[in-house]
Design an enzyme around this catalytic site. Structure first.
Site, PDB file in Angstrom:
ATOM      1  N   LYS A 148       0.807  -1.213   0.000  1.00 31.46           N
ATOM      2  CA  LYS A 148       0.000   0.000   0.000  1.00 31.46           C
ATOM      3  C   LYS A 148       0.846   1.272   0.000  1.00 31.46           C
ATOM      4  O   LYS A 148       1.949   1.217   0.516  1.00 31.46           O
ATOM      5  CB  LYS A 148      -0.960   0.002   1.188  1.00 31.46           C
ATOM      6  CG  LYS A 148      -0.286   0.279   2.532  1.00 31.46           C
ATOM      7  CD  LYS A 148      -1.320   0.352   3.619  1.00 31.46           C
ATOM      8  CE  LYS A 148      -1.605   1.768   3.963  1.00 31.46           C
ATOM      9  NZ  LYS A 148      -0.737   2.286   5.049  1.00 31.46           N
ATOM     10  N   HIS A 178       0.353  -5.598   5.766  1.00 33.22           N
ATOM     11  CA  HIS A 178       1.199  -6.225   6.790  1.00 33.22           C
ATOM     12  C   HIS A 178       0.389  -6.724   7.993  1.00 33.22           C
ATOM     13  O   HIS A 178       0.849  -7.569   8.740  1.00 33.22           O
ATOM     14  CB  HIS A 178       2.367  -5.305   7.204  1.00 33.22           C
ATOM     15  CG  HIS A 178       2.005  -4.224   8.168  1.00 33.22           C
ATOM     16  ND1 HIS A 178       1.426  -3.054   7.775  1.00 33.22           N
ATOM     17  CD2 HIS A 178       2.146  -4.123   9.511  1.00 33.22           C
ATOM     18  CE1 HIS A 178       1.225  -2.285   8.844  1.00 33.22           C
ATOM     19  NE2 HIS A 178       1.660  -2.914   9.917  1.00 33.22           N
ATOM     20  N   GLU A 216      -3.372   3.976  18.026  1.00 35.70           N
ATOM     21  CA  GLU A 216      -1.927   4.209  18.051  1.00 35.70           C
ATOM     22  C   GLU A 216      -1.625   5.354  18.990  1.00 35.70           C
ATOM     23  O   GLU A 216      -2.405   6.312  19.065  1.00 35.70           O
ATOM     24  CB  GLU A 216      -1.429   4.561  16.654  1.00 35.70           C
ATOM     25  CG  GLU A 216      -1.604   3.449  15.649  1.00 35.70           C
ATOM     26  CD  GLU A 216      -0.971   3.819  14.328  1.00 35.70           C
ATOM     27  OE1 GLU A 216       0.208   3.519  14.146  1.00 35.70           O
ATOM     28  OE2 GLU A 216      -1.660   4.424  13.498  1.00 35.70           O
ATOM     29  N   HIS A 240      -6.140  -2.225   6.546  1.00 40.40           N
ATOM     30  CA  HIS A 240      -5.939  -3.024   7.752  1.00 40.40           C
ATOM     31  C   HIS A 240      -7.250  -3.361   8.487  1.00 40.40           C
ATOM     32  O   HIS A 240      -7.513  -4.521   8.797  1.00 40.40           O
ATOM     33  CB  HIS A 240      -5.000  -2.304   8.728  1.00 40.40           C
ATOM     34  CG  HIS A 240      -3.698  -1.876   8.119  1.00 40.40           C
ATOM     35  ND1 HIS A 240      -3.044  -2.623   7.158  1.00 40.40           N
ATOM     36  CD2 HIS A 240      -2.912  -0.791   8.332  1.00 40.40           C
ATOM     37  CE1 HIS A 240      -1.926  -1.992   6.815  1.00 40.40           C
ATOM     38  NE2 HIS A 240      -1.826  -0.883   7.509  1.00 40.40           N
TER      39      HIS A 240
END
Ligand code: BG6
Length: 483
Positions: A148, A178, A216, A240
């Site tokens: 991406k 990922h 995050e 994701h």
């Protein structure tokens, strides 16, 4: 418990953009760890390809420095480190010109797997694929790896897919997300499909709602230029969180192979109800106790880019109709915490007096940090007169359960080895990427048309108030963001 490592066959892996950040921080240290784990054969070759005019020795010195910075094991394993550096080669190449391509073609061995990892900006994907093809470097069994952003909307994603398809068959294209390489994300499939316990309850009859949180604590960290054009919706949700949603909601595939799994994920994306603006919240962090504001890093000082998104998502199919999925992700939140929470319905009839004070059964799949599974159960409060209830967690941390010997490979290590093995199960197929954009695009357009700014939230907080209200109005509550 000692994990089993099956060595892969010899390969030539060409990393385009080998001198870049992703390559130095993630890909090369990851490959070194696979060598330490005994998975990489000594006949393997890793060929750096980048614009810089250096020779193989210069590249080896660059990688030595990268390992020293990002992989502590290179100090404790100096011999293996030398062995790894010995597997490296380098070719200066011009992605947009003629330089280097012939030499690359000559260097590659015919008898081993060849893979091309495009660790470069997405505007070069099509160009490099084209040159690999027209210079006769890519073979029908070669693999190409891209990551991406795979487009920034449906149209650009289609264009990219077309450019790749002109030169490579779909079975040769490995699109990395990922998150799919994370051990706990794969464990979600094991939990669902290798245990008889949960699947009978895994539906709207028994599940009240699902919460998917990827929080995050870091901010945009100097990536303001990229992030300002992307925002949390494109940067995190389209890929994701969408993958987490698919793995949670999908039907059991008939077999665990690439197309069976990807067919099921695609069906989930196709079942998603179009997003209504009223079911979405976007936020932007402002200076708080825990750091500066988003606008300090943004390219545009008046940026309306969202660093936080919360969505209420309806999966319109037999399994999920009536059970909403609430998704949220944001930067500069109170803690780094990613989890999938399955909140079960109450028992149909209560025989105990204080049932209404319970939060009820919940299965929490913690993705990071401290990967594990937590099942919230109701039990009798000990020692009290009468039948007083309380809630306790059945808590399992993978690190404790599996023992300290088990080294969990990081996402990139796992995924690069899958490329060499030719296993596409944990990679996105072109149609999946396009469907995800088709679902996201109308919301981007609606946000752009509207005059609203993202709701402010304090750096180090839990996100904007409106995100809390998104659940409150349905009589529900987000789980706390905490470690
Ligand atoms: C990347 C996003 O894909 O994922 C980043 O571009 C984000 O903005 C990162 O920080 C999060 O990944 P992880 O593995 O740290 O959860």
């Amino acid at each position: 418990m000692v994990s089993r490592v099956i060595p892969v066959e010899p390969f030539d892996l060409v990393i385009f953009g080998a001198t870049g950040d992703l390559s130095r921080r993630k890909i090369l240290p990851g490959l070194f760890r696979r060598l330490l784990a005994g998975q990489m054969p000594v006949e393997a070759r890793i060929i750096g390809a980048a614009r810089s005019d250096m020779d193989t020795d210069g590249f080896r010195e660059m990688v030595r420095a990268a390992l020293a910075e990002f992989e502590p094991a290179c100090k404790t394993h100096p011999d293996e480190c030398e062995l790894f550096l010995g597997l490296l080669d380098y070719i200066p190449i011009d992605a947009l010109g003629g330089k280097g391509w012939k030499s690359l073609g000559k260097l590659l061995r015919k008898e081993v797997v060849t893979a091309f990892y495009l660790s470069v900006g997405p505007s070069l994907f099509g160009e490099i694929a084209h040159r690999l093809h027209t210079n006769g470097i890519a073979r029908p069994d070669s693999r190409i790896v891209v990551e991406k952003p795979l487009g920034h909307d449906l149209e650009s994603a289609r264009l990219l897919n077309r450019q790749l398809a002109e030169c490579f068959a779909e079975c040769q294209i490995y699109r990395i997300d990922h998150y799919l390489g994370k051990e706990t994300v794969q464990n979600l499939m094991a939990l669902r499909f290798a245990n008889a316990l949960f699947e009978p309850l895994w539906n709207a009859r028994h599940i009240d709602h699902v919460q998917i949180t990827v929080a995050e604590s870091i901010g945009v960290e100097g990536r303001g230029g990229y992030y300002d054009k992307s925002g949390a919706l494109r940067d995190m949700v389209q890929n994701h969180l969408m993958q987490l949603l698919c793995l949670t909601a999908m039907e059991p595939p008939a077999r665990f192979n690439a197309d069976f799994v990807r067919d099921e994920k695609l069906k989930v994306i196709r079942s998603l109800d179009p997003l209504k603006v009223g079911d979405t919240v976007r936020g932007q962090y402002r200076a708080g106790a825990d750091g500066g504001s988003y606008l300090d890093d943004a390219e545009n000082p008046d940026s309306r880019t969202e660093s936080f998104v919360a969505l209420k998502v309806e999966v319109e199919n037999w399994r999920w109709a009536g059970t909403p999925f609430y998704l949220r992700t944001g930067k500069r939140l109170r803690a780094r915490m990613s989890e999938i929470s399955i909140i079960f319905k109450d028992p149909p009839h209560s025989i105990f007096p204080d049932m209404e004070n319970r939060k009820g059964n919940a299965l929490i799949i913690r993705l990071q940090p401290d990967e594990g599974i937590n099942l919230r159960m109701t039990i009798k409060e000990p020692g009290q007169g009468g039948m007083r209830l309380t809630e306790v967690p059945l808590d399992m941390s993978f690190a404790e359960a599996l023992g300290a010997d088990v080294v969990v490979p990081d996402a990139y290590e796992r995924l690069v080895m899958d490329v060499i093995r030719g296993d596409q199960t944990l990679f996105m197929r072109g149609d999946e990427v396009e469907e995800a954009w088709a679902w996201i695009d109308p919301l981007v357009a609606a946000w752009e048309e509207g005059s609203d700014r993202p709701r402010p939230y304090d750096a180090g907080g839990s996100g904007p108030e409106d995100a809390l209200a998104l659940l409150h109005r349905d009589g529900r509550k987000w789980r706390e963001i905490e470690v």
